[in-house]
Design an enzyme around this catalytic site. Structure first.
Site, PDB file in Angstrom:
ATOM      1  CD  GLU A 145      34.410  65.952  62.623  1.00 20.40           C
ATOM      2  OE1 GLU A 145      34.517  66.188  61.413  1.00 20.40           O
ATOM      3  OE2 GLU A 145      33.327  66.027  63.248  1.00 20.40           O
TER       4      GLU A 145
ATOM      5  CG  HIS B 192      28.450  69.819  57.982  1.00 22.49           C
ATOM      6  ND1 HIS B 192      29.611  69.093  58.122  1.00 22.49           N
ATOM      7  CD2 HIS B 192      28.238  69.919  56.650  1.00 22.49           C
ATOM      8  CE1 HIS B 192      30.067  68.775  56.934  1.00 22.49           C
ATOM      9  NE2 HIS B 192      29.250  69.261  56.016  1.00 22.49           N
TER      10      HIS B 192
ATOM     11  CD  GLU C 175      28.692  68.690  61.731  1.00 19.64           C
ATOM     12  OE1 GLU C 175      28.471  67.782  60.900  1.00 19.64           O
ATOM     13  OE2 GLU C 175      29.719  69.389  61.692  1.00 19.64           O
TER      14      GLU C 175
ATOM     15  CG  HIS D 100      32.992  69.981  60.865  1.00 20.95           C
ATOM     16  ND1 HIS D 100      32.076  69.831  59.858  1.00 20.95           N
ATOM     17  CD2 HIS D 100      33.955  70.805  60.377  1.00 20.95           C
ATOM     18  CE1 HIS D 100      32.467  70.529  58.796  1.00 20.95           C
ATOM     19  NE2 HIS D 100      33.604  71.128  59.077  1.00 20.95           N
TER      20      HIS D 100
HETATM   21  C1  GEM Z   1      33.552  65.722  57.776  1.00 24.32           C
HETATM   22  S1  GEM Z   1      35.165  65.865  57.291  1.00 24.32           S
HETATM   23  C2  GEM Z   1      35.319  64.405  56.451  1.00 24.32           C
HETATM   24  C3  GEM Z   1      36.638  63.897  56.693  1.00 24.32           C
HETATM   25  N1  GEM Z   1      36.658  62.564  56.328  1.00 24.32           N
HETATM   26  C4  GEM Z   1      37.759  61.867  56.447  1.00 24.32           C
HETATM   27  N2  GEM Z   1      37.642  60.577  56.306  1.00 24.32           N
HETATM   28  N3  GEM Z   1      38.883  62.516  56.695  1.00 24.32           N
HETATM   29  C5  GEM Z   1      32.640  65.910  56.551  1.00 24.32           C
HETATM   30  O1  GEM Z   1      32.533  67.016  56.065  1.00 24.32           O
HETATM   31  O2  GEM Z   1      32.081  64.884  56.112  1.00 24.32           O
HETATM   32  C6  GEM Z   1      33.351  66.753  58.777  1.00 24.32           C
HETATM   33  C7  GEM Z   1      32.022  66.648  59.436  1.00 24.32           C
HETATM   34  O3  GEM Z   1      31.012  66.583  58.731  1.00 24.32           O
HETATM   35  O4  GEM Z   1      31.993  66.635  60.647  1.00 24.32           O
HETATM   36 ZN    ZN Z   2      30.444  68.543  59.861  1.00 26.43          ZN
END
Ligand code: GEM
Ligand code: ZN
Length: 381
Positions: A341, A172, A175, A265
């Protein structure tokens, strides 16, 4: 004396802003531009010139309420920099429609951004540092939609029997903390006399992709590549036309194999550092669950900049979205597979009023993650 009008610009690497009304230097109204071929937006990055030193200048991003994660503006403070290198937080407020912040500047120009940007020029320098200072090899190069290089680096000789630990960053593009994290990894891999690293590298090779989505970052996107594709929703159906970045990495994973995967991310809303895993996979194993707990427990024990109390809801068994990298790789290789994250805001367990979460803290977290990997490499399989 009439004031020179403010000059607002974003025609540079990762720049993103649209000027709505800059006629009143005391209050400038702006808007964030959506990603190409996508409704996503949240990332902003722009320069302001002709500021009056000592005079308060207010800015309003008037479409923040329609952004991808509009609940995330509550508790969020924008970042600013006079030199495009040292960044600090600017008190901000969200009124349900606009994100508002102001600054009484000490200099006549300033940059504002959603997070401390990581530039393509710094990326190019990081690749050189990896190769020339950290004895890392460039083992393959893919291309983004617009032809920017996607480098696959390897620390280690690829010898038979060594574990293959993959770390990819910034699927992304907004980020930016993700490539700061990669800089921290590569910085530690340059250090001499590091017995913890020696122990890890005796047992494992590190496969690193410092930036998965250079087109998106260059264009100031939050979420998608140059074709409007969310790369973290492309891992079941990647194509060379729409998602060549993922297609390339998946080819290389098949070529070399995977014993652990970390997808780096940033998260807009949750003010903590955390991981998400692949517990919703149809083939999720007790070993994967055990390794996730091991990783989280060890990393939490060595830094206050990681925790497991706050994070995403766990997926129900068999309900995982297999288009996500973490789930797709975890299912394919039956290995420890995590999404890491970092916050766009701050880590509320260890807040820093001046910087919030920052590039420097992302780098330190990466060095701590390497310590955890060293401690658990022997049990990955
Ligand atoms: C997230 S990862 C999504 C994970 N969601 C759950 N509920 N486990 C994405 O791709 O939306 C990573 C991000 O964007 O930071
Ligand atoms: Zn992301």
């Amino acid at each position: 004396m009439t004031q020179t009008p403010l000059k607002i610009s974003a025609d540079f690497d990762s720049g993103n802003i649209v000027v709505i009304d800059a006629s009143n230097p005391s209050l400038t109204t702006l808007a964030i531009r959506p990603d190409t071929q996508s409704p996503h937006f949240q990332w902003f990055h722009f320069k302001v010139e002709n500021l009056q030193v000592g005079q308060n200048h207010a800015f309003s991003l008037n479409n923040a309420g329609q952004s991808s994660y509009n609940r995330a503006w509550t508790g969020y403070n924008a970042v600013a920099s006079y030199d495009h290198q040292n960044w600090f937080r600017v008190p901000s407020s969200f009124d349900g429609t606009a994100l508002n912040f102001s600054l009484t500047p000490t200099e006549s120009q300033v940059y504002f951004a959603y997070f401390e940007p990581y530039s393509r020029a710094r990326h190019d320098w990081l690749i050189e540092q990896a190769i020339n200072q950290a004895d890392i090899d460039l083992i393959a190069t893919g291309e983004s939609v617009e032809g920017r290089e996607i480098q696959l680096l390897r620390k280690g000789d690829g010898a038979e029997g060594k574990r293959k630990i993959w770390i990819i960053a910034q699927q992304h593009p907004g980020e930016h903390m993700a490539e700061w994290f990669m800089e921290g990894l590569i910085e530690r891999l340059q250090e001499k006399n590091d017995p913890v690293m020696d122990s890890l590298l005796a047992a494992a090779d590190l496969y690193l992709v410092p930036h998965m989505n250079p087109d998106g970052s260059f264009h100031g996107h939050l979420r998608t590549n140059a074709k409007g594709k969310d790369l973290n929703r492309a891992w079941q159906d990647s194509t060379e036309e729409l998602s060549p970045e993922v297609f390339f990495v998946q080819q290389q994973m098949e070529k070399y194999g995977v014993d652990m995967f970390l997808d780096v991310h940033g998260d807009e809303e949750i003010p903590y550092v955390f991981t998400a895993a692949c517990e919703g996979n149809p083939g999720y194993t007790p070993k994967q669950q055990e390794l996730e707990a091991h990783f989280r427990s060890h990393l939490s024990s060595i830094t206050r900049d990681f925790q497991s109390k706050y994070g995403y809801m766990r997926a129900q068994p068999g309900q995982a979205n297999m288009n996500l990298a973490c789930n797709s790789v975890g299912e394919r290789y039956k290995c420890l597979s995590l999404t890491l994250e970092m916050p766009f805001k701050d880590n509320d367990d260890a807040p820093n009023e001046l910087t919030g979460w920052s590039g420097q803290r992302s780098k330190q977290l990466a060095k701590d993650v390497l310590t955890t990997l060293s401690e658990m490499v022997s049990v990955l399989r």
